[in-house]
Design an enzyme around this catalytic site. Structure first.
Site, PDB file in Angstrom:
ATOM      1  N   GLU A 129       0.815  -1.211   0.000  1.00 52.07           N
ATOM      2  CA  GLU A 129       0.000   0.000   0.000  1.00 52.07           C
ATOM      3  C   GLU A 129       0.845   1.255   0.000  1.00 52.07           C
ATOM      4  OE1 GLU A 129      -2.035  -1.170   3.812  1.00 52.07           O
ATOM      5  OE2 GLU A 129      -1.619   0.929   4.300  1.00 52.07           O
ATOM      6  N   CYS A 188       3.459   8.499   0.709  1.00 48.16           N
ATOM      7  CA  CYS A 188       4.108   7.621   1.678  1.00 48.16           C
ATOM      8  C   CYS A 188       4.214   6.249   1.016  1.00 48.16           C
ATOM      9  CB  CYS A 188       3.249   7.544   2.941  1.00 48.16           C
ATOM     10  SG  CYS A 188       3.847   6.338   4.128  1.00 48.16           S
ATOM     11  N   CYS A 247       7.116  -6.993   6.976  1.00 47.39           N
ATOM     12  CA  CYS A 247       8.256  -6.442   7.722  1.00 47.39           C
ATOM     13  C   CYS A 247       8.687  -7.463   8.769  1.00 47.39           C
ATOM     14  CB  CYS A 247       7.805  -5.150   8.408  1.00 47.39           C
ATOM     15  SG  CYS A 247       9.106  -4.309   9.327  1.00 47.39           S
ATOM     16  N   CYS A 261      -0.317   2.120   9.443  1.00 44.76           N
ATOM     17  CA  CYS A 261       0.553   1.469   8.476  1.00 44.76           C
ATOM     18  C   CYS A 261       0.152   0.024   8.263  1.00 44.76           C
ATOM     19  CB  CYS A 261       1.937   1.369   9.086  1.00 44.76           C
ATOM     20  SG  CYS A 261       3.021   2.638   8.648  1.00 44.76           S
ATOM     21  N   SER A 283      12.432   6.756   7.086  1.00 36.87           N
ATOM     22  CA  SER A 283      12.220   6.474   8.506  1.00 36.87           C
ATOM     23  C   SER A 283      12.751   5.089   8.867  1.00 36.87           C
ATOM     24  CB  SER A 283      10.711   6.538   8.779  1.00 36.87           C
ATOM     25  OG  SER A 283      10.440   6.192  10.105  1.00 36.87           O
ATOM     26  N   ASN A 307      -2.155   4.694  16.523  1.00 34.60           N
ATOM     27  CA  ASN A 307      -3.317   4.200  15.808  1.00 34.60           C
ATOM     28  C   ASN A 307      -3.555   2.786  16.304  1.00 34.60           C
ATOM     29  OD1 ASN A 307      -5.033   5.064  13.715  1.00 34.60           O
ATOM     30  ND2 ASN A 307      -3.212   5.658  12.540  1.00 34.60           N
ATOM     31  N   CYS A 309       2.451  -2.245  15.676  1.00 33.20           N
ATOM     32  CA  CYS A 309       2.369  -2.004  14.232  1.00 33.20           C
ATOM     33  C   CYS A 309       1.671  -3.151  13.500  1.00 33.20           C
ATOM     34  CB  CYS A 309       3.786  -1.833  13.688  1.00 33.20           C
ATOM     35  SG  CYS A 309       3.839  -1.505  11.924  1.00 33.20           S
ATOM     36  N   GLY A 367       7.364  -1.858   5.996  1.00 30.23           N
ATOM     37  CA  GLY A 367       8.746  -2.274   5.755  1.00 30.23           C
ATOM     38  C   GLY A 367       9.755  -1.429   6.494  1.00 30.23           C
ATOM     39  N   GLU A 368      10.955  -1.981   6.615  1.00 29.04           N
ATOM     40  CA  GLU A 368      12.050  -1.259   7.265  1.00 29.04           C
ATOM     41  C   GLU A 368      13.072  -0.912   6.183  1.00 29.04           C
ATOM     42  OE1 GLU A 368      13.050   0.325   9.976  1.00 29.04           O
ATOM     43  OE2 GLU A 368      14.958   0.531   8.934  1.00 29.04           O
ATOM     44  N   CYS A 399       7.699  -4.626  15.558  1.00 30.34           N
ATOM     45  CA  CYS A 399       7.241  -3.598  16.517  1.00 30.34           C
ATOM     46  C   CYS A 399       5.838  -3.973  17.000  1.00 30.34           C
ATOM     47  CB  CYS A 399       7.235  -2.217  15.871  1.00 30.34           C
ATOM     48  SG  CYS A 399       8.887  -1.670  15.410  1.00 30.34           S
ATOM     49  N   SER A 451      12.515   6.161  14.529  1.00 35.40           N
ATOM     50  CA  SER A 451      11.378   5.779  15.365  1.00 35.40           C
ATOM     51  C   SER A 451      11.916   5.437  16.745  1.00 35.40           C
ATOM     52  CB  SER A 451      10.669   4.568  14.752  1.00 35.40           C
ATOM     53  OG  SER A 451      10.193   4.910  13.479  1.00 35.40           O
ATOM     54  N   LEU A 452      11.812   6.391  17.648  1.00 34.07           N
ATOM     55  CA  LEU A 452      12.411   6.192  18.972  1.00 34.07           C
ATOM     56  C   LEU A 452      11.380   5.575  19.924  1.00 34.07           C
ATOM     57  CD1 LEU A 452      15.049   6.633  20.490  1.00 34.07           C
ATOM     58  CD2 LEU A 452      14.253   8.915  21.122  1.00 34.07           C
ATOM     59  N   HIS A 453      10.260   6.250  20.081  1.00 30.53           N
ATOM     60  CA  HIS A 453       9.084   5.732  20.797  1.00 30.53           C
ATOM     61  C   HIS A 453       9.227   5.495  22.302  1.00 30.53           C
ATOM     62  CE1 HIS A 453       7.443   5.617  16.876  1.00 30.53           C
ATOM     63  NE2 HIS A 453       7.731   4.381  16.550  1.00 30.53           N
TER      64      HIS A 453
HETATM   65  N1  SAH Z   1      10.128   0.717   9.626  1.00 28.72           N
HETATM   66  C1  SAH Z   1      10.246   2.143   9.616  1.00 28.72           C
HETATM   67  C2  SAH Z   1       9.202   2.850   8.780  1.00 28.72           C
HETATM   68  C3  SAH Z   1       7.793   2.388   8.818  1.00 28.72           C
HETATM   69  S1  SAH Z   1       6.629   2.950   9.948  1.00 28.72           S
HETATM   70  C4  SAH Z   1      10.263   2.688  11.013  1.00 28.72           C
HETATM   71  O1  SAH Z   1      10.121   1.918  11.956  1.00 28.72           O
HETATM   72  O2  SAH Z   1      10.486   3.879  11.189  1.00 28.72           O
HETATM   73  C5  SAH Z   1       6.532   4.668  10.038  1.00 28.72           C
HETATM   74  C6  SAH Z   1       6.238   5.162  11.436  1.00 28.72           C
HETATM   75  O3  SAH Z   1       4.934   4.780  11.883  1.00 28.72           O
HETATM   76  C7  SAH Z   1       7.217   4.602  12.465  1.00 28.72           C
HETATM   77  O4  SAH Z   1       7.597   5.598  13.363  1.00 28.72           O
HETATM   78  C8  SAH Z   1       6.365   3.551  13.147  1.00 28.72           C
HETATM   79  O5  SAH Z   1       6.881   3.216  14.401  1.00 28.72           O
HETATM   80  C9  SAH Z   1       5.025   4.223  13.174  1.00 28.72           C
HETATM   81  N2  SAH Z   1       3.893   3.336  13.414  1.00 28.72           N
HETATM   82  C10 SAH Z   1       3.731   2.042  13.071  1.00 28.72           C
HETATM   83  N3  SAH Z   1       2.555   1.560  13.493  1.00 28.72           N
HETATM   84  C11 SAH Z   1       1.941   2.567  14.125  1.00 28.72           C
HETATM   85  C12 SAH Z   1       0.692   2.698  14.789  1.00 28.72           C
HETATM   86  N4  SAH Z   1      -0.144   1.674  14.913  1.00 28.72           N
HETATM   87  N5  SAH Z   1       0.392   3.891  15.323  1.00 28.72           N
HETATM   88  C13 SAH Z   1       1.247   4.938  15.215  1.00 28.72           C
HETATM   89  N6  SAH Z   1       2.435   4.870  14.599  1.00 28.72           N
HETATM   90  C14 SAH Z   1       2.793   3.708  14.065  1.00 28.72           C
END
Ligand code: SAH
Length: 368
Positions: free
Chosen positions: A112, A125, A132, A353, A211, A310, A139, A179-180, A136, A234-236
């Site tokens: 997508e 995007c 992937c 995503c 990203s 999300n 995700c 994907g990463e 995470c 993506s630190l989180h």
């Molecule tokens: N693999 C890469 C890029 C893909 S995701 C990465 O990890 O950065 C793009 C962003 O969306 C990342 O910051 C990811 O952590 C975030 N993301 C994934 N699922 C999500 C969700 N359910 N809610 C909010 N952000 C999300």
């Protein structure tokens, strides 16, 4: 140990990408096309014509390449069949015109891409892999694991098709779909270089954001790659233990290793970094998390993007309340951190995503 090895060790555990696949014709650089023309017994100047058809006119078949000899077209068709993406589904937001496309690849896999309209231009995007393997825990993209990496051409095609379908120019690209990207490093490099070439779409590298969940050695590699893109991390979470709960990659690389790599990236490229921080209720959204995060990022030329999570039904993470999000932003700002809350696009068609792809695959399963 040699000096090189010592340096390598301080750059975190090595990363092994999947075995490389030879680039298809739309993923080749001009010198590679020249070589191909020579191998096929044709003139090197044909390479430029071919490149123009592939990336400037963006045709879908060799038949349209009218200034190439029929014999050459036949040989190319046989040895390098041209693939284009096929639209399987499209959802359009009634709120802001955002469109989500589900595309089928030539091998039947689906990916997508999202098209977003902003005042400053259109942004796409894109996905970088089918599925992937990063795992995470909030995700949707990672639920079915990784199927395969995308070729550079398959990333380019997402942009080419969307421009064709919307009839509008794309000016910004974010590699933030499924994907990463750093797990598909060579193809991402090809993609960025090809999409920014003036002989192709000519999208400025400054308008491209890639990203990553934080594959440390690849961040060092990217720092040397002489690109002007924006790197988003993506630190989180502001501490290793919390981050490990959310992201398996944190078992491999510590936050301190990751930030060292980020500092190196800035030193080498002069490009300000973006840190993404997905706020999940009661997981990483406390005031103390904000303060810790501010402490970590102090002195780093960066920008923080807060993303209210999300919720994905298979996952336990819920969305932080509006007040909590604003408070988190406030705390960071007070500490002098540059921060924005990500504006949500297409919230009515929704989907985090990978959700459109996931529901498509679930449906197919039901019907077979
Ligand atoms: N693999 C890469 C890029 C893909 S995701 C990465 O990890 O950065 C793009 C962003 O969306 C990342 O910051 C990811 O952590 C975030 N993301 C994934 N699922 C999500 C969700 N359910 N809610 C909010 N952000 C999300």
């Amino acid at each position: 140990m040699t000096e090189q090895q010592v340096e390598k060790n301080s750059r975190g555990a090595a990363w092994k990408e999947l075995p490389a696949v030879a680039p298809d014709i739309r993923s080749m650089y001009l010198p590679e096309l020249k070589q191909l023309m020579e191998e096929m017994g044709d003139k090197p100047f044909r390479a430029k014509q071919l490149f123009g058809w592939l990336h400037e006119k963006r045709v879908e078949s060799y038949d349209e390449m009218t200034n190439l000899p029929a014999g050459l077209r036949g040989k190319l068709q046989e040895q390098y069949p041209l693939h284009t993406l096929r639209v399987v589904d499209m959802q359009e937001s009634r709120l802001d015109g955002t469109r989500k496309y589900l595309f089928a690849l030539h091998d039947g896999n689906v990916i997508e891409s999202v098209w977003m309209k902003y005042r400053h231009g259109n942004s796409v995007c894109i996905s970088s892999q089918v599925g992937c393997r990063m795992g995470c825990r909030f995700c949707a993209s990672t639920l079915g694991g990784l199927v395969r990496s995308l070729q550079a051409s398959e990333m380019l095609e997402q942009i080419y098709r969307i421009q064709q379908l919307t009839g509008e120019r794309v000016s910004n690209i974010v590699v933030m779909g499924t994907g990463e990207p750093m797990d598909n490093y060579d193809n991402i490099l090809r993609f960025v270089r090809l999409v920014s070439m003036p002989e192709g779409l000519g999208i400025s590298q400054r308008n491209i954001t890639v990203s990553t969940c934080g594959i440390v050695p690849r961040i060092y590699d990217l720092a040397e790659a002489d690109l002007a893109i924006t790197l988003a991390i993506s630190l989180h979470a502001p501490e290793d233990e919390k981050r490990r709960e959310m992201m398996p990659i944190a078992d491999r690389y510590s936050i301190s290793e990751l930030l060292d790599a980020c500092r190196y990236y800035f030193k080498k490229t002069g490009r300000r970094l973006t840190f993404e921080y997905a706020l999940a209720a009661d997981a990483n959204d406390a005031e103390s998390d904000a303060l810790r995060l501010a402490g970590l990022l102090k002195g780093l030329n960066c920008h923080v993007n807060l993303i209210p999570i999300n919720p994905v039904k298979e996952r336990k993470y819920g969305r932080s309340g509006k007040k909590v999000v604003l408070n988190f932003q406030n705390k960071l700002e007070k500490c002098g951190i540059n921060v924005t809350i990500r504006r949500e696009m297409g919230s009515d068609i929704d989907g985090a995503c990978g959700q459109l792809r996931k529901s498509y695959l679930d449906n197919q399963e039901k019907h077979t």
